[in-house]
Design a protein around this motif. Structure first.
Motif, mmCIF file in Angstrom:
data_model
loop_
_atom_site.group_PDB
_atom_site.id
_atom_site.type_symbol
_atom_site.label_atom_id
_atom_site.label_comp_id
_atom_site.label_asym_id
_atom_site.label_seq_id
_atom_site.Cartn_x
_atom_site.Cartn_y
_atom_site.Cartn_z
ATOM 1 N N ASN A 153 -9.480 -64.747 -69.223
ATOM 2 C CA ASN A 153 -9.692 -63.590 -68.343
ATOM 3 C C ASN A 153 -10.874 -62.706 -68.746
ATOM 4 O O ASN A 153 -11.177 -61.740 -68.044
ATOM 5 C CB ASN A 153 -8.429 -62.730 -68.322
ATOM 6 C CG ASN A 153 -7.254 -63.422 -67.675
ATOM 7 O OD1 ASN A 153 -7.088 -63.386 -66.465
ATOM 8 N ND2 ASN A 153 -6.418 -64.066 -68.485
ATOM 9 N N LEU A 154 -11.532 -63.034 -69.835
ATOM 10 C CA LEU A 154 -12.527 -62.139 -70.421
ATOM 11 C C LEU A 154 -13.677 -61.816 -69.480
ATOM 12 O O LEU A 154 -14.103 -60.660 -69.368
ATOM 13 C CB LEU A 154 -13.070 -62.756 -71.720
ATOM 14 C CG LEU A 154 -13.937 -61.862 -72.599
ATOM 15 C CD1 LEU A 154 -13.164 -60.622 -73.048
ATOM 16 C CD2 LEU A 154 -14.419 -62.641 -73.825
ATOM 17 N N LEU A 155 -14.184 -62.808 -68.780
ATOM 18 C CA LEU A 155 -15.306 -62.577 -67.869
ATOM 19 C C LEU A 155 -14.859 -61.995 -66.532
ATOM 20 O O LEU A 155 -15.640 -61.332 -65.844
ATOM 21 C CB LEU A 155 -16.074 -63.883 -67.638
ATOM 22 C CG LEU A 155 -16.798 -64.469 -68.845
ATOM 23 C CD1 LEU A 155 -17.473 -65.786 -68.470
ATOM 24 C CD2 LEU A 155 -17.826 -63.493 -69.390
ATOM 25 N N ASP A 156 -13.583 -62.234 -66.174
ATOM 26 C CA ASP A 156 -13.097 -61.787 -64.869
ATOM 27 C C ASP A 156 -13.084 -60.268 -64.747
ATOM 28 O O ASP A 156 -13.193 -59.734 -63.636
ATOM 29 C CB ASP A 156 -11.682 -62.317 -64.628
ATOM 30 C CG ASP A 156 -11.647 -63.833 -64.509
ATOM 31 O OD1 ASP A 156 -12.714 -64.428 -64.243
ATOM 32 O OD2 ASP A 156 -10.563 -64.430 -64.689
ATOM 33 N N TYR A 157 -12.913 -59.588 -65.867
ATOM 34 C CA TYR A 157 -12.843 -58.122 -65.824
ATOM 35 C C TYR A 157 -14.220 -57.459 -65.864
ATOM 36 O O TYR A 157 -14.323 -56.246 -65.685
ATOM 37 C CB TYR A 157 -11.977 -57.598 -66.973
ATOM 38 C CG TYR A 157 -10.493 -57.712 -66.703
ATOM 39 C CD1 TYR A 157 -9.817 -56.708 -66.013
ATOM 40 C CD2 TYR A 157 -9.771 -58.819 -67.117
ATOM 41 C CE1 TYR A 157 -8.464 -56.797 -65.747
ATOM 42 C CE2 TYR A 157 -8.405 -58.928 -66.860
ATOM 43 C CZ TYR A 157 -7.766 -57.921 -66.176
ATOM 44 O OH TYR A 157 -6.416 -58.019 -65.912
ATOM 45 N N LEU A 158 -15.265 -58.231 -66.113
ATOM 46 C CA LEU A 158 -16.605 -57.641 -66.094
ATOM 47 C C LEU A 158 -16.948 -57.179 -64.683
ATOM 48 O O LEU A 158 -16.763 -57.933 -63.726
ATOM 49 C CB LEU A 158 -17.656 -58.658 -66.555
ATOM 50 C CG LEU A 158 -17.928 -58.803 -68.036
ATOM 51 C CD1 LEU A 158 -19.028 -59.842 -68.254
ATOM 52 C CD2 LEU A 158 -18.330 -57.484 -68.686
ATOM 53 N N PRO A 159 -17.442 -55.964 -64.504
ATOM 54 C CA PRO A 159 -17.864 -55.518 -63.172
ATOM 55 C C PRO A 159 -18.991 -56.406 -62.647
ATOM 56 O O PRO A 159 -19.799 -56.930 -63.427
ATOM 57 C CB PRO A 159 -18.365 -54.092 -63.425
ATOM 58 C CG PRO A 159 -17.733 -53.680 -64.717
ATOM 59 C CD PRO A 159 -17.608 -54.925 -65.528
ATOM 60 N N PRO A 160 -19.044 -56.614 -61.333
ATOM 61 C CA PRO A 160 -20.116 -57.445 -60.768
ATOM 62 C C PRO A 160 -21.488 -56.819 -60.995
ATOM 63 O O PRO A 160 -21.635 -55.600 -60.956
ATOM 64 C CB PRO A 160 -19.768 -57.513 -59.280
ATOM 65 C CG PRO A 160 -18.906 -56.315 -59.033
ATOM 66 C CD PRO A 160 -18.148 -56.082 -60.301
ATOM 67 N N VAL A 161 -22.468 -57.662 -61.240
ATOM 68 C CA VAL A 161 -23.845 -57.215 -61.471
ATOM 69 C C VAL A 161 -24.705 -57.668 -60.302
ATOM 70 O O VAL A 161 -24.600 -58.816 -59.848
ATOM 71 C CB VAL A 161 -24.389 -57.782 -62.803
ATOM 72 C CG1 VAL A 161 -25.867 -57.409 -62.983
ATOM 73 C CG2 VAL A 161 -23.567 -57.287 -63.967
ATOM 74 N N ASP A 162 -25.542 -56.792 -59.817
ATOM 75 C CA ASP A 162 -26.454 -57.133 -58.718
ATOM 76 C C ASP A 162 -27.357 -58.291 -59.149
ATOM 77 O O ASP A 162 -27.843 -58.316 -60.289
ATOM 78 C CB ASP A 162 -27.307 -55.905 -58.372
ATOM 79 C CG ASP A 162 -28.087 -56.092 -57.078
ATOM 80 O OD1 ASP A 162 -29.013 -56.925 -57.066
ATOM 81 O OD2 ASP A 162 -27.777 -55.391 -56.098
ATOM 82 N N PRO A 163 -27.580 -59.265 -58.265
ATOM 83 C CA PRO A 163 -28.460 -60.397 -58.611
ATOM 84 C C PRO A 163 -29.833 -59.974 -59.125
ATOM 85 O O PRO A 163 -30.455 -60.687 -59.908
ATOM 86 C CB PRO A 163 -28.582 -61.154 -57.281
ATOM 87 C CG PRO A 163 -27.328 -60.825 -56.537
ATOM 88 C CD PRO A 163 -27.003 -59.409 -56.922
ATOM 89 N N LYS A 164 -30.303 -58.812 -58.697
ATOM 90 C CA LYS A 164 -31.602 -58.329 -59.172
ATOM 91 C C LYS A 164 -31.567 -58.008 -60.663
ATOM 92 O O LYS A 164 -32.608 -57.893 -61.305
ATOM 93 C CB LYS A 164 -32.032 -57.087 -58.382
ATOM 94 C CG LYS A 164 -32.205 -57.300 -56.891
ATOM 95 C CD LYS A 164 -32.667 -56.028 -56.213
ATOM 96 C CE LYS A 164 -32.709 -56.160 -54.702
ATOM 97 N NZ LYS A 164 -31.350 -56.342 -54.125
ATOM 98 N N SER A 165 -30.334 -57.828 -61.204
ATOM 99 C CA SER A 165 -30.169 -57.535 -62.626
ATOM 100 C C SER A 165 -29.445 -58.675 -63.338
ATOM 101 O O SER A 165 -28.731 -58.453 -64.320
ATOM 102 C CB SER A 165 -29.377 -56.228 -62.813
ATOM 103 O OG SER A 165 -29.970 -55.162 -62.128
#
Length: 297
Positions: free
Chosen positions: A15-27
């Protein structure tokens, strides 16, 4: 409670990556740099302690999962920043090139910033899910406060400051213990206390397990100091001898190998003694500190 460390580890890793907030493709480079260090492996000791403590107190590991992930984000950010040229200037971490060696100093700094802020975003978001239960909400707010304090200027950051200022200087054993209890110990103690609070622990259990965690944190760092002298880079996944290179005072440099090993055993036994009253329920924590005191990486 789950009997195996690996069971908690699997929950965390799944689950570690699932909780990361989404990042805009530009970043997207920011996300890649954050993910690089976050998925590089490691013991995941802090989140495992947090989930196990929650279950020890009568809760469920899944309830503590957002806070466990947040704790690993905070720990990973601290490692990225520790490795920077302005700090310890290391080029190997968990057997891989350090973040700034791959993404550059600027991006590595921002990756650490991103992970730290993501941790608080995850915990804050989780509070909204408990607004209909005031008692549960209080436990979650308390857990967040414990983690915030452990990571901040009266916890880990304070230890890092004193660690930097103690380089190339004479350092008392009192100051060295202050550094270790904050730089390393604060997040370990915070993990245990946050998990216990989420699980609904009473004051006696909180007090006992805090003593356990404080002893574990100091013992863990002394073992680290010993491994920096006695261990190999291949086995540890990072360069050995770094403390001597930076003229850092450690338990080994201050007290020697033999006395450091003696102190390690004393702390380990004290931790085992304080949880003895919980009998088989505390077997996970008993086995954990005994294993950590003998680790080779």
């Amino acid at each position: 409670m789950r009997e195996s460390y690996d069971e908690y580890l699997k929950i965390l890793n799944d689950n570690l990556l699932d909780y990361l907030p989404p990042v805009d493709p530009k970043s997207s480079t920011l996300y890649d740099a954050m993910k690089y260090s976050l998925t590089a492996g490691g013991k995941r000791l802090r989140p495992v302690l947090l989930m196990a403590s929650c279950e020890f107190a009568g809760g469920k590991a899944e309830k503590a999962l957002p806070y466990a992930c947040a704790m690993e984000y905070i720990h990973t950010y601290s490692l990225i920043h520790d490795d920077l040229p302005c700090m310890d200037d290391d080029d190997l971490r968990r057997g891989k090139p350090t973040n700034h060696k791959v993404y550059g100093v600027g991006m590595a700094t921002l990756a650490g910033d991103g992970l730290l802020n993501s941790a608080f975003e995850v915990m804050s978001k989780n509070l909204f899910m408990n607004f209909d239960d005031p008692d549960e909400l209080k436990r979650h707010i308390n857990a967040m406060y414990i983690i915030t304090k452990a990571a901040g200027i009266t916890g880990m950051v304070a230890g890092q400051v004193s660690d930097i200022e103690s380089e190339h200087t004479e350092c008392s054993e009192e100051m060295l213990e202050y550094i270790h209890r904050n730089k390393t110990g604060a997040l370990l103690v915070g993990s245990v206390k946050a998990g216990l609070v989420l699980g609904g622990a009473d004051k006696e259990m909180l007090d006992d397990m805090t003593v356990y965690a404080e002893n574990l944190g100091l013992a863990y760092q002394i073992r680290d100091d010993l491994l920096d002298v006695l261990g190999s880079a291949e086995e540890m996944g990072k360069n050995s001898g770094a403390d001597a290179q930076h003229e850092k005072v450690t338990y080994v440099s201050l007290n020697g190998v033999e006395n450091s090993e003696k102190k390690l055993k004393e702390l380990t036994q004290e931790a085992v003694n304080v949880i003895e009253k919980y009998y088989d329920n505390a077997e996970f924590f008993r086995n954990l500190i005994l294993k950590l005191s003998e680790r080779t990486k």
